[in-house]
Design an enzyme around this catalytic site. Structure first.
Site, PDB file in Angstrom:
ATOM      1  N   ASP A 198      14.891  42.276  28.439  1.00  0.00           N
ATOM      2  CA  ASP A 198      16.523  42.034  28.926  1.00  0.00           C
ATOM      3  C   ASP A 198      16.844  41.150  27.665  1.00  0.00           C
ATOM      4  O   ASP A 198      17.302  39.881  27.945  1.00  0.00           O
ATOM      5  CB  ASP A 198      16.320  41.004  30.180  1.00  0.00           C
ATOM      6  CG  ASP A 198      15.360  39.678  30.027  1.00  0.00           C
ATOM      7  OD1 ASP A 198      15.470  38.881  30.869  1.00  0.00           O
ATOM      8  OD2 ASP A 198      14.603  39.636  29.148  1.00  0.00           O
ATOM      9  N   ASP A 207      13.682  38.298  23.145  1.00  0.00           N
ATOM     10  CA  ASP A 207      13.425  39.524  23.121  1.00  0.00           C
ATOM     11  C   ASP A 207      13.794  40.347  21.901  1.00  0.00           C
ATOM     12  O   ASP A 207      13.129  40.947  21.480  1.00  0.00           O
ATOM     13  CB  ASP A 207      14.354  40.501  24.300  1.00  0.00           C
ATOM     14  CG  ASP A 207      14.308  39.657  25.774  1.00  0.00           C
ATOM     15  OD1 ASP A 207      14.677  38.623  26.012  1.00  0.00           O
ATOM     16  OD2 ASP A 207      13.407  40.499  26.532  1.00  0.00           O
ATOM     17  N   ASN A 248      18.160  38.125  31.714  1.00  0.00           N
ATOM     18  CA  ASN A 248      18.941  37.238  30.809  1.00  0.00           C
ATOM     19  C   ASN A 248      20.431  37.269  31.036  1.00  0.00           C
ATOM     20  O   ASN A 248      21.135  36.292  31.120  1.00  0.00           O
ATOM     21  CB  ASN A 248      18.572  37.283  29.453  1.00  0.00           C
ATOM     22  CG  ASN A 248      17.188  36.639  28.948  1.00  0.00           C
ATOM     23  OD1 ASN A 248      16.717  35.699  29.659  1.00  0.00           O
ATOM     24  ND2 ASN A 248      16.524  37.572  28.122  1.00  0.00           N
ATOM     25  N   THR A 286       9.000  42.338  28.189  1.00  0.00           N
ATOM     26  CA  THR A 286       9.442  41.008  27.965  1.00  0.00           C
ATOM     27  C   THR A 286      10.740  40.501  28.933  1.00  0.00           C
ATOM     28  O   THR A 286      11.449  39.698  28.469  1.00  0.00           O
ATOM     29  CB  THR A 286       9.836  40.804  26.679  1.00  0.00           C
ATOM     30  OG1 THR A 286      11.137  41.617  26.250  1.00  0.00           O
ATOM     31  CG2 THR A 286       8.703  40.920  25.523  1.00  0.00           C
ATOM     32  N   PHE A 320      10.650  32.349  34.987  1.00  0.00           N
ATOM     33  CA  PHE A 320      12.026  33.137  35.105  1.00  0.00           C
ATOM     34  C   PHE A 320      11.323  34.666  35.126  1.00  0.00           C
ATOM     35  O   PHE A 320      11.928  35.639  35.994  1.00  0.00           O
ATOM     36  CB  PHE A 320      12.737  32.941  34.095  1.00  0.00           C
ATOM     37  CG  PHE A 320      14.104  33.879  34.051  1.00  0.00           C
ATOM     38  CD1 PHE A 320      14.291  34.904  33.365  1.00  0.00           C
ATOM     39  CD2 PHE A 320      15.100  33.362  35.039  1.00  0.00           C
ATOM     40  CE1 PHE A 320      15.518  35.740  33.655  1.00  0.00           C
ATOM     41  CE2 PHE A 320      16.260  34.190  35.139  1.00  0.00           C
ATOM     42  CZ  PHE A 320      16.782  35.338  34.485  1.00  0.00           C
ATOM     43  N   ASN A 321      10.947  35.409  34.215  1.00  0.00           N
ATOM     44  CA  ASN A 321      10.792  36.673  34.309  1.00  0.00           C
ATOM     45  C   ASN A 321      10.049  37.431  35.547  1.00  0.00           C
ATOM     46  O   ASN A 321      10.243  38.193  36.350  1.00  0.00           O
ATOM     47  CB  ASN A 321       9.841  37.457  33.349  1.00  0.00           C
ATOM     48  CG  ASN A 321      10.626  37.388  31.778  1.00  0.00           C
ATOM     49  OD1 ASN A 321      11.666  37.290  31.982  1.00  0.00           O
ATOM     50  ND2 ASN A 321       9.911  37.110  30.780  1.00  0.00           N
ATOM     51  N   HIS A 337       9.519  32.567  23.244  1.00  0.00           N
ATOM     52  CA  HIS A 337       8.384  33.224  24.441  1.00  0.00           C
ATOM     53  C   HIS A 337       8.079  34.697  23.789  1.00  0.00           C
ATOM     54  O   HIS A 337       6.986  34.986  23.836  1.00  0.00           O
ATOM     55  CB  HIS A 337       9.236  33.206  25.779  1.00  0.00           C
ATOM     56  CG  HIS A 337       9.650  31.881  26.234  1.00  0.00           C
ATOM     57  ND1 HIS A 337       8.915  30.818  26.618  1.00  0.00           N
ATOM     58  CD2 HIS A 337      11.027  31.446  26.175  1.00  0.00           C
ATOM     59  CE1 HIS A 337       9.378  29.741  27.012  1.00  0.00           C
ATOM     60  NE2 HIS A 337      10.761  29.959  26.733  1.00  0.00           N
ATOM     61  N   ASP A 338       9.175  35.688  24.025  1.00  0.00           N
ATOM     62  CA  ASP A 338       8.606  36.933  24.013  1.00  0.00           C
ATOM     63  C   ASP A 338       8.046  37.450  22.861  1.00  0.00           C
ATOM     64  O   ASP A 338       7.013  38.411  22.785  1.00  0.00           O
ATOM     65  CB  ASP A 338      10.129  37.762  24.205  1.00  0.00           C
ATOM     66  CG  ASP A 338      10.768  37.562  25.485  1.00  0.00           C
ATOM     67  OD1 ASP A 338      11.913  37.747  25.623  1.00  0.00           O
ATOM     68  OD2 ASP A 338      10.176  37.219  26.330  1.00  0.00           O
TER      69      ASP A 338
HETATM   70  O1  RIB Z   1      11.176  32.664  30.594  1.00  0.00           O
HETATM   71  C1  RIB Z   1      11.155  33.069  29.484  1.00  0.00           C
HETATM   72  C2  RIB Z   1      11.378  34.396  29.731  1.00  0.00           C
HETATM   73  O2  RIB Z   1      12.736  34.755  30.405  1.00  0.00           O
HETATM   74  C3  RIB Z   1      11.732  35.052  28.300  1.00  0.00           C
HETATM   75  O3  RIB Z   1      11.481  36.501  28.295  1.00  0.00           O
HETATM   76  C4  RIB Z   1      13.136  34.991  28.112  1.00  0.00           C
HETATM   77  O4  RIB Z   1      14.111  36.226  27.629  1.00  0.00           O
HETATM   78  C5  RIB Z   1      13.713  35.623  29.609  1.00  0.00           C
HETATM   79  O5  RIB Z   1      13.735  36.705  29.899  1.00  0.00           O
HETATM   80 CA    CA Z   2      13.123  38.353  27.833  1.00  0.00          CA
END
Ligand code: RIB
Ligand code: CA
Length: 322
Positions: free
Chosen positions: A14, A19, A43, A127, A168-169, A241-242
């Site tokens: 996203d 990403d 996102n 991701t 979140f993901n 993160h990704d």
């Molecule tokens: O929590 C972080 C994740 O949520 C990452 O993948 C960021 O790009 C969002 O998608």
């Molecule tokens: Ca992401």
């Protein structure tokens, strides 16, 4: 054993600043063959993440087909994170316009096509929310054996970031994540346990910016933007993160990875989207004792940054019209 053959991969995400940097790392690797790019909402809306995916592919020279994914999670309303990634989902530096149309397939159709046509098992780097991957597994169970690994950024055994319990993901689509985690397909999970330690510090931004190619300037500006809100939140560096979903697959030696049984909570009022991991210390749970996920728990931060820098240097000499 390294056969020297490239590993066929699908990038599903996203984009999203992190990403975009994950895809920068994937494209730079001479061990990966990107066969498809698919998008999910998260996102930003899936319309915006798809437009961003097309621009990132134009910037990096990813010529694989691109397909837009599901606009909605399997069983919940869409969520977005404009506070982290801006109105476009990829605010900050100007990017090239898309250099070709979408593939005309849905994300699931394109993923299934890649799996059917690949001689070797395909790795899916996910991701964002797991919506497309779960839909693929539900509609094409016969293709499961063609998936070598699903390497994700998502979850957190110890804590969440969108609620105290949920990352979140996973929270965007908990049912999809539970489908993937219980699918029997090898899953590697980079949750917040490791990604919050994968901090890129402001001095690292300058190391990347000073590489001096077009991609390095843009990656540094993505980091600049991504750092704005994180600085306000008190972070000393950007938790990137990704890229861990890619780098923990390519370089497991710089990570601490544990086999664990993980279930995704889909029902709790306060805990929906929580990735509940059994470190194995809680015995006599029967199936809950059987590991089903390789959970990445820590990273050598210096080596992580080194790999990012190495990847960005691979774009020396590449310049596209913006
Ligand atoms: O929590 C972080 C994740 O949520 C990452 O993948 C960021 O790009 C969002 O998608
Ligand atoms: Ca992401």
């Amino acid at each position: 054993m390294d056969t020297g053959k490239k590993i066929p991969v699908i990038l599903d995400g996203d984009p999203g600043h992190d990403d975009a940097i994950a895809w920068t790392v994937a494209k730079a690797s001479n061990r990966l063959d990107i066969r498809a790019v698919t998008t999910v909402g998260g996102n930003q809306t899936v319309e915006k993440t798809t437009y961003n995916a097309r621009r990132i592919c134009a910037l990096l020279g990813i010529d694989a087909p691109i397909a837009k994914g599901n606009a909605f999670p399997l069983m919940s309303k869409p969520m977005t994170a404009g506070n982290f990634h801006g109105t476009s989902g990829l605010d900050g530096p100007k990017l090239p316009e898309p250099d070709r149309p979408l593939s005309g397939y849905t994300a699931v159709e394109l993923m299934a096509k890649v799996l059917r046509e690949s001689e070797d098992p395909v790795t899916i780097f996910s991701t964002g929310a797991q919506t497309n991957v779960a839909a693929l597994l539900l509609t094409h169970p016969e293709l499961k054996e063609k998936i070598g690994c699903i390497s994700i950024m998502g979850g957190g055994i110890q804590y969440g970031n969108w609620t105290p319990a949920a990352e979140f993901n996973i929270l965007v689509d908990p049912e999809a994540a539970q489908t993937v985690f219980q699918s029997g397909v090898p899953v590697q999970m980079c949750g917040l346990d490791v990604t919050e330690k994968a901090l890129v510090m402001p001095e690292d931004f300058e190391t990347i910016r000073n590489i001096g190619n077009q991609v390095s300037r843009i990656v540094a500006e993505w980091l600049d933007f991504f750092m704005i809100i994180h600085k306000e939140m008190g972070y000393e560096g950007a938790p990137l993160h990704d890229p861990n979903a890619i780098l923990s697959y390519l370089y497991p030696e710089i990570y601490d990875i544990r086999e664990m049984h993980v279930e995704v909570e889909t029902a709790g009022l306060y805990t929906r989207g929580c990735t509940v991991g059994n470190y194995g210390k809680i015995a006599n749970l029967g199936v809950l004792e059987q590991p089903n996920v390789r959970v990445v728990m820590n990273v050598n931060r210096g080596k992580f940054v080194e790999k990012l820098v190495e990847a960005v240097k691979k774009y020396d000499g590449r310049e596209v019209k913006i």
